[in-house]
Design a protein around this motif. Structure first.
Motif, short mmCIF file in Angstrom:
data_model
loop_
_atom_site.label_atom_id
_atom_site.label_comp_id
_atom_site.label_asym_id
_atom_site.label_seq_id
_atom_site.Cartn_x
_atom_site.Cartn_y
_atom_site.Cartn_z
N TYR A 103 11.06 30.67 2.14
CA TYR A 103 9.79 30.56 1.08
C TYR A 103 9.15 29.12 1.20
N PHE A 104 9.19 28.35 2.41
CA PHE A 104 8.67 27.23 2.76
C PHE A 104 7.28 26.92 1.98
N ALA A 105 6.38 27.93 2.49
CA ALA A 105 4.97 27.51 1.94
C ALA A 105 4.72 27.51 0.32
N GLU A 106 5.73 28.18 -0.35
CA GLU A 106 5.64 28.52 -1.77
C GLU A 106 6.27 27.04 -2.21
N LEU A 107 7.17 26.54 -1.70
CA LEU A 107 7.76 25.44 -2.10
C LEU A 107 6.70 24.20 -1.96
N LEU A 108 6.29 24.16 -0.74
CA LEU A 108 5.15 23.10 -0.44
C LEU A 108 3.85 23.33 -1.64
N ARG A 109 3.63 24.29 -2.25
CA ARG A 109 2.55 24.36 -3.06
C ARG A 109 3.18 23.69 -4.46
N MET A 110 4.49 24.20 -4.54
CA MET A 110 5.09 23.59 -5.94
C MET A 110 5.26 21.97 -5.83
N VAL A 111 5.34 21.28 -4.70
CA VAL A 111 5.40 20.03 -4.60
C VAL A 111 3.91 19.26 -4.42
N GLU A 112 3.23 20.25 -4.22
CA GLU A 112 1.63 19.71 -4.19
C GLU A 112 1.52 19.77 -5.83
N ASN A 113 1.94 20.38 -6.68
CA ASN A 113 1.64 20.47 -7.97
C ASN A 113 2.58 19.59 -8.86
N GLY A 114 3.33 18.62 -8.17
CA GLY A 114 4.15 17.53 -8.70
C GLY A 114 5.66 17.94 -8.99
N SER A 115 6.22 19.15 -8.43
CA SER A 115 7.53 19.46 -8.64
C SER A 115 8.20 18.56 -7.43
N VAL A 116 9.35 18.26 -7.64
CA VAL A 116 10.70 17.61 -6.80
C VAL A 116 11.51 18.86 -6.58
N ILE A 117 11.71 19.15 -5.16
CA ILE A 117 12.27 20.15 -4.81
C ILE A 117 13.57 19.75 -3.93
N THR A 118 14.92 19.94 -4.25
CA THR A 118 16.19 19.54 -3.57
C THR A 118 16.60 20.64 -2.89
N ILE A 119 16.82 20.68 -1.69
CA ILE A 119 17.34 21.62 -0.78
C ILE A 119 18.76 21.59 -0.76
N THR A 120 19.73 22.50 -0.69
CA THR A 120 21.39 22.46 -0.78
C THR A 120 21.64 23.33 0.31
N ARG A 121 22.76 23.05 0.82
CA ARG A 121 23.35 23.82 1.97
C ARG A 121 25.02 23.84 1.22
N ASN A 122 25.38 25.24 1.05
CA ASN A 122 26.90 25.26 0.68
C ASN A 122 27.22 24.60 -0.73
N GLY A 123 26.04 24.55 -1.42
CA GLY A 123 26.29 23.77 -2.78
C GLY A 123 25.95 22.27 -2.90
N HIS A 124 25.68 21.59 -1.46
CA HIS A 124 25.61 20.14 -1.55
C HIS A 124 24.37 19.86 -1.12
N ASP A 125 23.71 18.77 -1.95
CA ASP A 125 22.38 18.53 -1.73
C ASP A 125 22.39 17.89 -0.44
N VAL A 126 21.36 18.22 0.61
CA VAL A 126 20.76 17.91 1.86
C VAL A 126 19.63 17.13 2.12
N ALA A 127 18.69 17.42 1.10
CA ALA A 127 17.18 17.02 1.41
C ALA A 127 16.64 17.11 0.04
N THR A 128 15.44 16.18 -0.19
CA THR A 128 14.53 16.34 -1.31
C THR A 128 13.33 16.30 -0.50
N VAL A 129 12.49 17.15 -1.16
CA VAL A 129 11.11 17.31 -0.79
C VAL A 129 10.23 16.97 -2.06
N GLN A 130 9.34 15.73 -2.02
CA GLN A 130 8.55 15.23 -3.12
C GLN A 130 7.41 14.92 -2.59
N SER A 131 6.33 14.66 -3.27
CA SER A 131 4.96 14.26 -2.91
C SER A 131 5.05 12.61 -2.74
#
Length: 95
Positions: free
Chosen positions: A23-51
């Motif tokens: 759902y990368f395209a949908e997550l990018l739209r959320m980020v464009e609207n001001g959201s901060v998205i943290t991507i996890t793997r096996n329950g651990h934070d690995v990346a943060t996407v924000q504008s």
């Protein structure tokens, strides 16, 4: 399969890495609207996407809170701040 986000705060969410890929395209739209998205793997934070604007706003807010704390501390003092104290604080910040 629908996008499953875990809400962390008002405008912050986390999502698993597989769903983030799907759902990368949908997550990018959320980020464009001001959201901060943290991507996890096996329950651990690995990346943060924000504008870039969101990141700068967070830095500015942190700086403002720091200044407010200094103001509260100084307002409780019995004597005014001296120039020597200001110079000492300035030099301390350069260490």
């Amino acid at each position: 399969m629908a996008l499953s986000l875990e809400k962390r705060s008002d405008n912050a969410f986390s999502v698993g890495s597989f769903a983030a890929k799907t759902y990368f395209a949908e997550l990018l739209r959320m980020v464009e609207n001001g959201s901060v998205i943290t991507i996890t793997r096996n329950g651990h934070d690995v990346a943060t996407v924000q504008s870039p604007e969101t990141k700068e706003n967070k830095k500015a807010l942190a700086a403002w809170r720091g200044l407010c704390a200094i103001g509260k501390e100084l307002s409780s003092r019995q004597k005014p701040v001296s120039l020597d104290e200001i110079q000492e604080w300035k030099n301390e910040g350069r260490k």
